[in-house]
Design a protein around this motif. Sequence first.
Motif, PDB file in Angstrom:
ATOM      1  N   LYS A   1       1.207  -1.250   0.324  1.00  0.00           N
ATOM      2  CA  LYS A   1      -0.142   0.247   0.117  1.00  0.00           C
ATOM      3  C   LYS A   1       0.673   1.377  -0.001  1.00  0.00           C
ATOM      4  O   LYS A   1       1.524   1.182   0.508  1.00  0.00           O
ATOM      5  N   LYS A   2       0.605   2.415  -0.701  1.00  0.00           N
ATOM      6  CA  LYS A   2       1.150   3.454  -0.664  1.00  0.00           C
ATOM      7  C   LYS A   2       0.506   4.126   0.352  1.00  0.00           C
ATOM      8  O   LYS A   2      -0.745   4.652   0.214  1.00  0.00           O
ATOM      9  N   LEU A   3       1.567   5.163   1.358  1.00  0.00           N
ATOM     10  CA  LEU A   3       1.124   5.716   2.664  1.00  0.00           C
ATOM     11  C   LEU A   3       1.680   6.549   1.937  1.00  0.00           C
ATOM     12  O   LEU A   3       0.780   7.844   2.872  1.00  0.00           O
ATOM     13  N   ILE A   4       2.568   7.091   0.829  1.00  0.00           N
ATOM     14  CA  ILE A   4       2.850   8.717   1.187  1.00  0.00           C
ATOM     15  C   ILE A   4       3.188   8.603  -0.871  1.00  0.00           C
ATOM     16  O   ILE A   4       3.505   8.314  -0.665  1.00  0.00           O
ATOM     17  N   HIS A   5       2.899  10.068  -0.920  1.00  0.00           N
ATOM     18  CA  HIS A   5       2.274  10.056  -2.014  1.00  0.00           C
ATOM     19  C   HIS A   5       3.207  11.103  -2.745  1.00  0.00           C
ATOM     20  O   HIS A   5       2.458  12.491  -2.821  1.00  0.00           O
ATOM     21  N   ASP A   6       4.228  11.134  -3.592  1.00  0.00           N
ATOM     22  CA  ASP A   6       5.614  12.151  -3.915  1.00  0.00           C
ATOM     23  C   ASP A   6       4.958  13.264  -3.627  1.00  0.00           C
ATOM     24  O   ASP A   6       4.692  14.555  -4.299  1.00  0.00           O
ATOM     25  N   ILE A   7       5.632  13.417  -3.021  1.00  0.00           N
ATOM     26  CA  ILE A   7       5.697  14.810  -1.892  1.00  0.00           C
ATOM     27  C   ILE A   7       6.666  15.537  -2.794  1.00  0.00           C
ATOM     28  O   ILE A   7       7.812  15.373  -2.411  1.00  0.00           O
ATOM     29  N   ASP A   8       6.509  16.820  -2.780  1.00  0.00           N
ATOM     30  CA  ASP A   8       8.017  18.094  -3.029  1.00  0.00           C
ATOM     31  C   ASP A   8       7.374  18.758  -2.045  1.00  0.00           C
ATOM     32  O   ASP A   8       7.081  19.759  -1.784  1.00  0.00           O
ATOM     33  N   LEU A   9       9.045  19.001  -1.663  1.00  0.00           N
ATOM     34  CA  LEU A   9       8.329  19.516   0.078  1.00  0.00           C
ATOM     35  C   LEU A   9      10.422  20.503  -0.075  1.00  0.00           C
ATOM     36  O   LEU A   9      10.883  19.687   0.058  1.00  0.00           O
ATOM     37  N   MET A  10      10.239  21.237   0.299  1.00  0.00           N
ATOM     38  CA  MET A  10      11.026  22.366   1.268  1.00  0.00           C
ATOM     39  C   MET A  10      11.069  23.044   1.532  1.00  0.00           C
ATOM     40  O   MET A  10      10.097  23.542   2.641  1.00  0.00           O
ATOM     41  N   ILE A  11      11.834  22.691   3.117  1.00  0.00           N
ATOM     42  CA  ILE A  11      12.031  23.259   4.689  1.00  0.00           C
ATOM     43  C   ILE A  11      12.613  23.985   4.686  1.00  0.00           C
ATOM     44  O   ILE A  11      13.540  23.510   4.881  1.00  0.00           O
ATOM     45  N   GLU A  12      12.791  25.230   5.239  1.00  0.00           N
ATOM     46  CA  GLU A  12      13.570  26.312   5.395  1.00  0.00           C
ATOM     47  C   GLU A  12      13.716  26.491   7.199  1.00  0.00           C
ATOM     48  O   GLU A  12      13.390  26.378   7.823  1.00  0.00           O
ATOM     49  N   ASP A  13      15.167  27.424   7.343  1.00  0.00           N
ATOM     50  CA  ASP A  13      14.942  27.684   8.552  1.00  0.00           C
ATOM     51  C   ASP A  13      14.318  28.619   9.071  1.00  0.00           C
ATOM     52  O   ASP A  13      13.255  29.218   8.574  1.00  0.00           O
ATOM     53  N   GLY A  14      14.251  28.851   9.943  1.00  0.00           N
ATOM     54  CA  GLY A  14      12.921  29.843  10.782  1.00  0.00           C
ATOM     55  C   GLY A  14      12.608  29.260  11.610  1.00  0.00           C
ATOM     56  O   GLY A  14      12.777  28.728  12.297  1.00  0.00           O
ATOM     57  N   PRO A  15      11.010  29.921  11.810  1.00  0.00           N
ATOM     58  CA  PRO A  15      10.077  29.530  13.191  1.00  0.00           C
ATOM     59  C   PRO A  15       9.672  27.735  12.571  1.00  0.00           C
ATOM     60  O   PRO A  15       9.896  27.026  11.966  1.00  0.00           O
ATOM     61  N   ALA A  16       9.183  27.142  13.690  1.00  0.00           N
ATOM     62  CA  ALA A  16       8.645  25.851  13.831  1.00  0.00           C
ATOM     63  C   ALA A  16       7.457  25.652  12.921  1.00  0.00           C
ATOM     64  O   ALA A  16       6.724  26.702  12.103  1.00  0.00           O
ATOM     65  N   THR A  17       7.862  24.559  11.691  1.00  0.00           N
ATOM     66  CA  THR A  17       7.426  23.638  10.350  1.00  0.00           C
ATOM     67  C   THR A  17       6.317  22.640  12.087  1.00  0.00           C
ATOM     68  O   THR A  17       6.207  21.642  12.578  1.00  0.00           O
ATOM     69  N   ILE A  18       4.946  22.601  11.314  1.00  0.00           N
ATOM     70  CA  ILE A  18       4.090  22.614  12.340  1.00  0.00           C
ATOM     71  C   ILE A  18       3.652  21.434  11.210  1.00  0.00           C
ATOM     72  O   ILE A  18       2.890  22.076  10.002  1.00  0.00           O
ATOM     73  N   LEU A  19       3.954  19.650  11.106  1.00  0.00           N
ATOM     74  CA  LEU A  19       2.739  18.935  10.654  1.00  0.00           C
ATOM     75  C   LEU A  19       1.360  18.646  10.980  1.00  0.00           C
ATOM     76  O   LEU A  19       0.865  18.678  12.435  1.00  0.00           O
ATOM     77  N   LEU A  20       0.261  18.789   9.749  1.00  0.00           N
ATOM     78  CA  LEU A  20      -1.161  18.540  11.195  1.00  0.00           C
ATOM     79  C   LEU A  20      -1.827  18.464  10.107  1.00  0.00           C
ATOM     80  O   LEU A  20      -1.366  17.834   8.965  1.00  0.00           O
ATOM     81  N   GLY A  21      -2.799  17.177  10.745  1.00  0.00           N
ATOM     82  CA  GLY A  21      -3.428  16.642   9.583  1.00  0.00           C
ATOM     83  C   GLY A  21      -4.824  15.813  10.259  1.00  0.00           C
ATOM     84  O   GLY A  21      -4.198  15.131  11.425  1.00  0.00           O
ATOM     85  N   PRO A  22      -5.234  14.789   9.820  1.00  0.00           N
ATOM     86  CA  PRO A  22      -6.188  13.496  10.653  1.00  0.00           C
ATOM     87  C   PRO A  22      -5.590  11.935  10.884  1.00  0.00           C
ATOM     88  O   PRO A  22      -4.526  12.155  10.032  1.00  0.00           O
ATOM     89  N   ASN A  23      -5.566  11.890  11.616  1.00  0.00           N
ATOM     90  CA  ASN A  23      -5.000  10.270  12.130  1.00  0.00           C
ATOM     91  C   ASN A  23      -5.318   9.689  10.893  1.00  0.00           C
ATOM     92  O   ASN A  23      -5.811   9.578   9.246  1.00  0.00           O
ATOM     93  N   GLY A  24      -3.801   9.037  10.472  1.00  0.00           N
ATOM     94  CA  GLY A  24      -3.906   7.702   8.979  1.00  0.00           C
ATOM     95  C   GLY A  24      -3.609   9.050   8.042  1.00  0.00           C
ATOM     96  O   GLY A  24      -2.582   8.409   6.591  1.00  0.00           O
ATOM     97  N   ALA A  25      -3.155   9.978   8.579  1.00  0.00           N
ATOM     98  CA  ALA A  25      -2.747  11.050   6.651  1.00  0.00           C
ATOM     99  C   ALA A  25      -1.355  10.974   6.794  1.00  0.00           C
ATOM    100  O   ALA A  25      -0.584  11.448   4.905  1.00  0.00           O
ATOM    101  N   GLY A  26      -0.435  10.303   7.399  1.00  0.00           N
ATOM    102  CA  GLY A  26       0.564  10.341   7.673  1.00  0.00           C
ATOM    103  C   GLY A  26       2.402  10.769   7.723  1.00  0.00           C
ATOM    104  O   GLY A  26       3.331  11.029   7.596  1.00  0.00           O
ATOM    105  N   LYS A  27       1.414  12.000   9.245  1.00  0.00           N
ATOM    106  CA  LYS A  27       2.765  12.773   9.708  1.00  0.00           C
ATOM    107  C   LYS A  27       3.262  11.872  10.026  1.00  0.00           C
ATOM    108  O   LYS A  27       5.149  12.791   9.681  1.00  0.00           O
TER     109      LYS A  27
END
Length: 239
Positions: free
Chosen positions: A21-47
């Motif tokens: 089963k594919k649990l994480i789908h083709d994520i393109d992302l860049m996280i820079e320095d700075g204030p906190a990055t918070i991951l949100l989403g429902p249960n099972g979202a893949g956080k």
Amino acid sequence: MRNFSILPLELCGVSFSAGGKKLIHDIDLMIEDGPATILLGPNGAGKSLLLRLCHGLLQPTTGQVIWRDLGRHMPKLHAMVFQRPVMLRRSAAANIDYALKLNGICRQSRKKLVAEALELAGLSDQAQTPARVLSGGQQQRLAIARAWACRPQVLFLDEPTASLDPQATKAVETLIGQVQESGTKIIMTTHDLGQARRLAGEVLFLHSGRLIEHRPAEPFFSGPATSEARAFLAGDLLW
């Protein structure tokens, strides 16, 4: 002051599958320095899966997780604290000392670093207390202090206040703020929307293993761009 950084962190087409089963789908992302990055989403979202992929505990099925290449420095510069941290069968101070030893810190330097970490976490009076008899909130603060003692540039936190009462949650949030002020980038999952509003500089919103929104916190909370995020913030169930 650092003259180098492992950030930004870049994900290029990252997917992860398990059990067919594919649990994480083709994520393109860049996280820079700075204030906190918070991951949100429902249960099972893949956080939590996404945190583990970023930290290197899991390898992507496809795609790449790219840190700036600093050669031998890399293993020491990002750390992760789990929802239920593992406490060693030794004192609070010895837990921190052991982590520093594993990171190659000499004994002479470790004593000062242990004292600084305990003070930051408000646990100086508990230095010789067996870590496993501390309260849940104290253990979480000790786990964060243990990770911070090694001076990571990035600290991943997976639901650090789950199951804690409001007083313990406040103490952990205060510690997270202090760690951030020290120069460590926080990347964190939470189910607590109030906590996300208090701590987030930006939000990654995931649903069904897909990155749906990546926005600064204020516009995300005041006017989410997607129907999934609007439903989530309204407290509606997402399937």
